[in-house]
Design an enzyme around this catalytic site. Structure first.
Site, PDB file in Angstrom:
ATOM      1  N   CYS A   1     -10.903  -2.640 -12.849  1.00  0.00           N
ATOM      2  CA  CYS A   1     -10.702  -1.301 -13.401  1.00  0.00           C
ATOM      3  C   CYS A   1     -10.540  -0.345 -12.236  1.00  0.00           C
ATOM      4  O   CYS A   1      -9.606  -0.476 -11.448  1.00  0.00           O
ATOM      5  CB  CYS A   1     -11.834  -0.905 -14.336  1.00  0.00           C
TER       6      CYS A   1
ATOM      7  N   ARG B   1     -16.180  -0.679 -15.698  1.00  0.00           N
ATOM      8  CA  ARG B   1     -15.610  -0.982 -17.009  1.00  0.00           C
ATOM      9  C   ARG B   1     -15.207  -2.446 -17.090  1.00  0.00           C
ATOM     10  O   ARG B   1     -15.282  -3.066 -18.145  1.00  0.00           O
ATOM     11  CB  ARG B   1     -14.398  -0.079 -17.276  1.00  0.00           C
TER      12      ARG B   1
END
Lengths: 156, 302
Positions: free
Chosen positions: B247, B252
């Site tokens: 990410c 994430r």
């Protein structure tokens, strides 16, 4: 003379110097607690702004939806209003510090606040530099709104 | 001693149901010896406003990262941290947090680098606990020290570095950022600060699956069949693929790493934590822009 070990209050108004000293008077751990007190103490929006984020400016540097509005009265006194969600207490804490420190200053005094004020609170270790950027972003937007208000007043 | 697993039927469908617990299961077991609940949030103060009774805070910025090098703690540092949190090597750790557990998943991934045997996520995280009106407290526990052993971090299985990604080009990759970050339209998350990336776009060949697609409305993970529909049917990934997820800074993608590894049972998933803040600033690495995964350049033809 720059004090390398204690709090750096050079160029700060008495109120801002007091806040910086307050943070430095406690351990790094307790600085977080102090910031939480500022978060808890952030006053609610006045009636004319409540529920009207469109009348305020979003602080895009922050990780949460934070809105700020600065109103200058006839005597150039700054009235600061912040809105930040309960689930973003760090951001609310930053807003609380700026509200406490800048509310009631003249517009000119707000513009004179040193750009590195937020870095002087001694939160770098406990909060991390990345998170502190949001607070610097808030101060920047407060100043921009003051400049805009001054410019509008000159035009009139 | 590890606590028994949560027998909830929704969890039982996942490849590794022992990696998740429900809010109801946890509520009944608070205070059980051998269990430590950890809160890990994006906001460093959120825990202090109220947390699950008895839980301790682990902050990724200030506690899981090395303070000087861009890296995680070493074995000695992790042992010190675990001791300070009252966690022993045989403790069952349940992690929960804000934002659909994305920081909690990140913490779980770091615990896994040190091979902590029993670490689980609370399905639905902080939001679900609060929505259900469950108890919160501002009381901070003072756990006694433990003798957590110094276990060296093993980056080989679940962590990818930039050179690994260069070698992997052409293999399965998932970019879990927002669509605008993937196309190169923007270099940071919507509503998030710009963190200083010089180039926008994605790693050539990476498929776009924004991480939040794995989460249901209430913040829990989607049921297994819905997850398979996204990652396997729609994106054509297969559980025996060698997959790298990335990410912006690796948080994430930890969430997606958890989904692929523990919920869908993929056998080899690595998280590239350098992610876009490293790739997008690196000189002469290939980048693709636009909605398509793009063409992988021929090896050696940099």
């Amino acid at each position: 003379m720059v004090n390398l070990t204690g709090p750096d209050t050079e160029g700060l108004s008495p109120k801002l110097a007091e806040i910086v000293e307050e943070f430095h008077a406690v351990s790094e751990r307790d600085r977080l607690k102090l910031l939480l007190e500022y978060s808890d103490g952030l006053p609610p929006l006045p009636a004319h702004l409540e529920g009207h984020p469109e009348l305020m400016e979003q602080v895009e540097e922050c990780q949460s939806p934070v809105f700020v509005s600065v109103e200058l009265d006839g005597e150039d006194r700054a009235h600061l209003h912040f809105s930040a969600p309960q689930e973003a207490p760090t951001t609310r804490g930053f807003a609380g510090v700026l509200r406490e420190g800048l509310h009631g200053m003249s517009g000119k005094e707000v513009l004179d606040v040193p750009e590195d004020f937020c870095a002087r609170l001694g939160l770098m270790q406990a909060i991390s530099p990345l998170r502190l950027r949001g607070m610097t972003g808030m101060l920047g937007r407060v100043k921009r709104q003051v400049r805009a208000a001054h410019a509008a007043a000159q035009v009139q | 001693m590890a606590l028994p697993h949560d027998p909830d039927p929704k969890l039982a469908e996942y490849a590794h149901p022992e990696r998740l617990v429900t809010t109801g299961w946890l509520a009944e077991r608070l205070g059980t010896p051998g269990l430590v609940v950890v809160e890990s949030d994006e906001d460093v103060l959120l825990y202090d406003t109220g947390h699950i009774p008895g839980s301790v805070k682990v902050d990724w910025h200030t506690e899981l990262n090395d303070t000087v090098t861009r890296d995680y703690l070493d074995g000695a540092g992790f042992a010190r941290l675990m001791s300070a949190k009252g966690i022993g090597r045989d403790t069952t750790v349940v992690i929960y947090g804000d934002k659909n557990n994305w920081w909690a998943a990140y913490a779980l991934w770091v615990f896994t680098l040190f091979g902590h045997p029993d670490v689980r996520l609370l399905d639905g995280g902080r939001t679900k606990w609060i929505e259900e009106g469950r108890e919160l407290t501002r009381d901070v526990p003072q756990p006694g020290p433990t003798d957590y052993p110094v276990v060296e971090r093993d980056d080989s299985a679940i962590r990818a570095f930039k050179d690994d990604v260069l070698t992997h080009l052409g293999g399965a990759m998932v970019d879990v950022r927002s669509p605008q970050e993937y196309t190169g339209e923007r270099t940071h998350m919507p509503d998030y600060p710009q963190e200083g990336t010089l180039r926008g776009g994605h790693i050539p060949g990476a498929q776009s699956v924004p991480w939040a697609r794995a989460a249901a409305e209430d913040g829990t993970f989607k049921p297994r069949a819905e997850l398979e529909a996204i990652y396997q049917q729609e994106k054509g990934l297969s559980p025996d693929d060698d997959v790298i997820a990335y990410c912006r800074i690796g948080e994430r993608s930890s969430h997606t790493w958890f989904v692929l590894t523990h919920l869908l049972g993929f056998s080899k998933v690595r998280n590239y934590d350098g992610s876009w803040t490293e790739w997008g600033n690196t000189v002469r690495v290939p980048i693709a822009v636009g909605e398509e995964p793009g063409t992988v350049p021929a090896k050696g033809g940099k």
